[in-house]
Design an enzyme around this catalytic site. Structure first.
Site, PDB file in Angstrom:
ATOM      1  N   GLU A  75      -2.155  11.660   3.704  1.00  0.00           N
ATOM      2  CA  GLU A  75      -3.281  11.466   4.608  1.00  0.00           C
ATOM      3  C   GLU A  75      -3.258  12.570   5.659  1.00  0.00           C
ATOM      4  O   GLU A  75      -2.201  13.103   5.999  1.00  0.00           O
ATOM      5  CB  GLU A  75      -3.204  10.114   5.323  1.00  0.00           C
ATOM      6  CG  GLU A  75      -3.386   8.901   4.446  1.00  0.00           C
ATOM      7  CD  GLU A  75      -3.357   7.624   5.256  1.00  0.00           C
ATOM      8  OE1 GLU A  75      -4.433   7.110   5.621  1.00  0.00           O
ATOM      9  OE2 GLU A  75      -2.235   7.153   5.547  1.00  0.00           O
ATOM     10  N   GLU A 117       0.871  -1.182   0.000  1.00  0.00           N
ATOM     11  CA  GLU A 117       0.000   0.000   0.000  1.00  0.00           C
ATOM     12  C   GLU A 117       0.900   1.223   0.000  1.00  0.00           C
ATOM     13  O   GLU A 117       1.904   1.256   0.722  1.00  0.00           O
ATOM     14  CB  GLU A 117      -0.910   0.013   1.223  1.00  0.00           C
ATOM     15  CG  GLU A 117      -1.762   1.272   1.359  1.00  0.00           C
ATOM     16  CD  GLU A 117      -2.616   1.275   2.629  1.00  0.00           C
ATOM     17  OE1 GLU A 117      -3.061   0.173   3.047  1.00  0.00           O
ATOM     18  OE2 GLU A 117      -2.822   2.350   3.216  1.00  0.00           O
TER      19      GLU A 117
END
Length: 368
Positions: free
Chosen positions: A250, A245
């Site tokens: 974020e 990933e």
């Protein structure tokens, strides 16, 4: 014996005459020709519109362009003559480019050459050696292009104990969770009839890209409970975190303007606090647009915030458990609500922040 030779001598000329004579009703073969005027187009870097006049001795003709930056309409006609409109789009590169338009009628072909001057400077700057291969500027339509984008549909609690329900474009009550408006992609998180709804969208989910420089201009939402992300997952996913990933950006609303990048794999994953991650303060991340980017190569992954290095991780040659990043990954934008990180066990969720919106001005993919 002499009689047989004599008969053969009579038969051979007759057979020869039959083979050469043919039928008076047999049609003659007619060749088809096609002409175009002009037979070349020279466009400036800014692009332009042009007309090609076409004539054929056949009954119909068609056309196609060699490259996507050359747009031709119509693609053909059943009339022996007519014209096509040609649009040459703006050249974003500091190199000239060439292409062709091919006109067809029966077996006849006519080629119109198209050349375009180089831009004085790259329209979409990227590191040296990279060229734009895909983009969405969100400048047309009111919805995402279905050929490029896919909505995730999942109920609350699907991952990370998040509280939102992901839906395809609209809520059961008809409210939009994603829309294209004002040249931007808007992802809305909202409450309807006691439930929270939001959007999670994938770019080129079945194809993805392997390596490249990828960037997006994003304005983050405000409010405790928001958890926006710009990240990537493997096209050929079988299990997590084995297949990897890549989190380009974020942020969680209870810790505003602090943005982070992370990499997850078997050898480094947040569930045992071994993930590769870095956080930095980005002033005004929730008030204006900022650029978040990744340069992804076989030997290194580096992320950036407004051109400043965020995270850098080298391929240490330790195998797939440490580096599952040589496969195609696709792009994800989503706006989660609450969850293990976004809500810290629901302690930092403020429903008065809803509706909240993640705004994306553009996303671009460059490759060598």
């Amino acid at each position: 014996m002499k009689n047989r030779i004599y008969l053969l001598g009579l038969l051979l000329p007759a057979m020869s005459m039959m083979a050469c004579g043919g039928s008076d009703d047999e049609p003659a073969t007619t060749s088809v020709s096609i002409t175009a005027s002009p037979d070349n187009i020279a466009a400036p870097a800014a692009g332009g519109s042009y007309t090609i006049n076409v004539t054929t001795t056949g009954k119909e003709w068609g056309t196609y362009a060699s490259d996507e930056w050359i747009k031709v309409t119509p693609n053909g006609t059943t009339s022996p003559s007519g014209s096509v409109s040609v649009t040459v789009t703006e050249n974003p590169y500091t190199e000239a480019r060439t292409g062709t338009i091919t006109l067809m009628s029966g077996s006849a072909r006519q080629t119109v050459s198209v050349s375009q001057a180089a831009a004085e400077k790259d329209l979409y700057p990227a590191p040296e050696g990279y060229k734009l291969v895909w983009q969405d500027e969100f400048n047309s339509g009111t919805e995402l292009n279905g050929n490029d984008w896919t909505h995730e549909v999942q109920n609350a609690g699907w991952v990370n104990n998040e509280m939102q329900n992901y839906v395809n474009h609209t809520t059961p009550g008809g409210n939009l969770v994603t829309e294209v408006k004002g040249g931007k992609l808007l992802i809305h998180c909202l409450k309807e009839n006691g439930k929270v709804y939001s959007g999670r969208v994938y770019a080129k989910v079945k194809e993805g890209w392997t390596y490249g420089y990828i960037e997006a201009s994003i304005k983050l939402p405000k409010g405790k409970g928001t958890w926006p992300a710009f990240w990537m997952m493997p096209v050929h996913f079988t299990s997590w975190p084995a297949d990897g990933e890549i989190d380009i950006m974020e942020e969680v609303g209870y810790h505003p303007n602090y943005v982070s990048s992370s990499l997850h794999a078997n050898a480094h994953v947040h569930s045992n606090n071994t993930q590769v991650t870095h956080e930095m303060f980005c002033a005004g991340a929730e008030d204006d647009f900022h650029t978040y980017a990744i340069e992804w190569r076989h030997d290194n992954i580096t992320t950036y915030v407004d051109g400043k290095q965020q995270l850098s991780y080298d391929n240490r040659g330790l195998g797939r458990d440490d580096w599952p990043y040589d496969d195609p990954f696709y792009i994800i934008f989503n706006l989660a609500w609450g969850g293990d990180w976004g809500g810290q066990g629901r302690q930092d969720v403020d429903d008065s922040a809803l509706p909240a919106t993640l705004e994306v001005d553009y996303v671009r993919v460059f490759q060598k």
